[in-house]
Design a protein around this motif. Structure first.
Motif, PDB file in Angstrom:
ATOM      1  N   TYR A 216      43.296  33.798  48.897  1.00  0.00           N
ATOM      2  CA  TYR A 216      43.131  35.058  48.164  1.00  0.00           C
ATOM      3  C   TYR A 216      41.638  35.357  48.068  1.00  0.00           C
ATOM      4  CZ  TYR A 216      47.661  33.231  46.717  1.00  0.00           C
ATOM      5  OH  TYR A 216      48.918  32.681  46.717  1.00  0.00           O
ATOM      6  N   THR A 217      41.241  36.537  48.507  1.00  0.00           N
ATOM      7  CA  THR A 217      39.833  36.910  48.462  1.00  0.00           C
ATOM      8  C   THR A 217      39.678  38.372  48.058  1.00  0.00           C
ATOM      9  OG1 THR A 217      39.830  37.478  50.816  1.00  0.00           O
ATOM     10  CG2 THR A 217      39.155  35.243  50.245  1.00  0.00           C
ATOM     11  N   ASP A 218      38.715  38.631  47.223  1.00  0.00           N
ATOM     12  CA  ASP A 218      38.318  39.992  46.872  1.00  0.00           C
ATOM     13  C   ASP A 218      37.037  39.898  46.050  1.00  0.00           C
ATOM     14  OD1 ASP A 218      39.870  42.907  46.914  1.00  0.00           O
ATOM     15  OD2 ASP A 218      38.373  42.743  45.311  1.00  0.00           O
ATOM     16  N   CYS A 219      36.143  40.850  46.229  1.00  0.00           N
ATOM     17  CA  CYS A 219      34.874  40.815  45.500  1.00  0.00           C
ATOM     18  C   CYS A 219      35.032  41.276  44.051  1.00  0.00           C
ATOM     19  CB  CYS A 219      33.823  41.676  46.212  1.00  0.00           C
ATOM     20  SG  CYS A 219      34.296  43.399  46.422  1.00  0.00           S
ATOM     21  N   LEU A 224      41.152  40.138  42.305  1.00  0.00           N
ATOM     22  CA  LEU A 224      41.389  38.780  42.781  1.00  0.00           C
ATOM     23  C   LEU A 224      42.394  38.052  41.902  1.00  0.00           C
ATOM     24  CD1 LEU A 224      40.831  36.434  44.659  1.00  0.00           C
ATOM     25  CD2 LEU A 224      38.774  35.922  43.327  1.00  0.00           C
TER      26      LEU A 224
END
Length: 308
Positions: A216-219, A224
């Motif tokens: 799982y990736t998100d800035c 996230l």
């Protein structure tokens, strides 16, 4: 600060180790026997923290750093003295593309097995680590050795400052490591945190190290967290079924049908408990299955890699 007075010894501070973290800085020194040690000052610690760290002095395991001394000084800090592990942590290797591409993925499995052995010893004390992640796993080696070719089965789990008793107390809010922490930690259901919570974090760690990115990736932290609570782990085409089965079980969770803020606490706890029940119960159980994994990756076409 040039020196720290403990009840038994005066530690001369020789410098800082890395950047100052949210739980305090790490200082380098030597103890009375001339051994190199790290000293961490914890300014925010709970009433049980000193007792937990004192119990960790019983931990003598080749894959876990040794807690040598702990004391509350006149400045109000809880100082934790641990044996220094000379080597490179897995976060540093992962962040350095040149180093990372030279590490065979089997070595990360070796490191994972080493950490499971350490966690089994930690959990036997009635304690959970609560901060398993690449930066807290060090591969020991000498100054002139190549960190990509040394024996990763000697990897050492470090940083025991966030350890807690399990089961924990209901309603206690604690910090967590985004990306690696299980839902029960993300949502502060501390009474549900146990050994399987550490295994969840190790699963995410191994997934990231072997595949080159976390599941799982998100800035955006809120997005996230939503991804981590809502979506199951997806199998990459290159990951073998054998490895994915282990990682998926260790990081098992029940998806939330609604944002938790729109749900009643008892329903949230029901979902969390159901997910935890399907994970490995002990580090030994996960280790037994991880030992059977011979190959973490399989060959796929470059086109399929690009599509993932």
């Amino acid at each position: 600060m040039e020196a720290i007075e403990s009840p038994t010894f005066t530690y001369q501070i020789e410098g800082a180790l890395g950047a100052r973290g949210k739980h305090g800085g790490v200082m380098l020194s030597h103890n009375a026997n001339g051994e190199r040690v790290t000293i961490k000052c914890l300014t925010n610690f709970g009433p049980n923290q000193l007792d937990i760290i004192n119990r960790l002095k019983q931990l003598h395991h080749p894959n876990a750093t040794e807690v040598l001394e702990s004391f509350v000084a006149a400045d109000g800090c809880l100082y934790v003295v641990q044996r220094y592990v000379a080597g490179t942590d897995l976060k540093t290797i992962f962040a350095n593309k040149e180093l990372y591409r030279r590490v065979d993925e089997h070595k990360y499995l070796d490191a994972g097995r080493a950490v499971l052995k350490a966690l089994s010893a930690v959990h036997a004390l009635g304690i959970v680590h609560r901060d398993v992640k690449p930066s807290n796993i060090v591969v020991p080696h000498g100054q002139d050795e190549d960190p990509t070719t040394v024996d990763y089965s000697k990897a050492v789990l470090i940083d025991f400052e966030q350890c807690a008793n399990y089961p924990g107390q209901r309603g206690v809010r604690s910090s967590f490591a985004l990306v690696y922490s299980p839902p029960e930690m993300l949502l502060h259901y501390s009474h549900l945190v146990g050994p399987s919570s550490d295994l969840f974090a190790l699963s995410i760690t191994l997934f990231q190290l072997i595949m080159g990115k976390a599941p799982y990736t998100d800035c955006n932290p809120e997005i996230l967290i939503n991804l981590m609570l809502t979506y199951p782990m997806k199998q990459p085409s290159r990951m073998t079924d054998e490895l994915f089965a282990v990682l998926k079980r260790a990081a098992n969770k029940e998806s939330f049908p609604l944002p938790p803020r729109r749900m009643k606490p008892e329903k949230i706890e029901e979902i969390l408990t159901k997910g935890i029940a399907e994970r490995y119960a002990t580090a030994a159980d996960m280790l037994a299955d991880l030992e059977k994994v011979e190959h973490p990756l399989r060959e796929v076409s470059w086109i399929r890699r690009l599509l993932e």
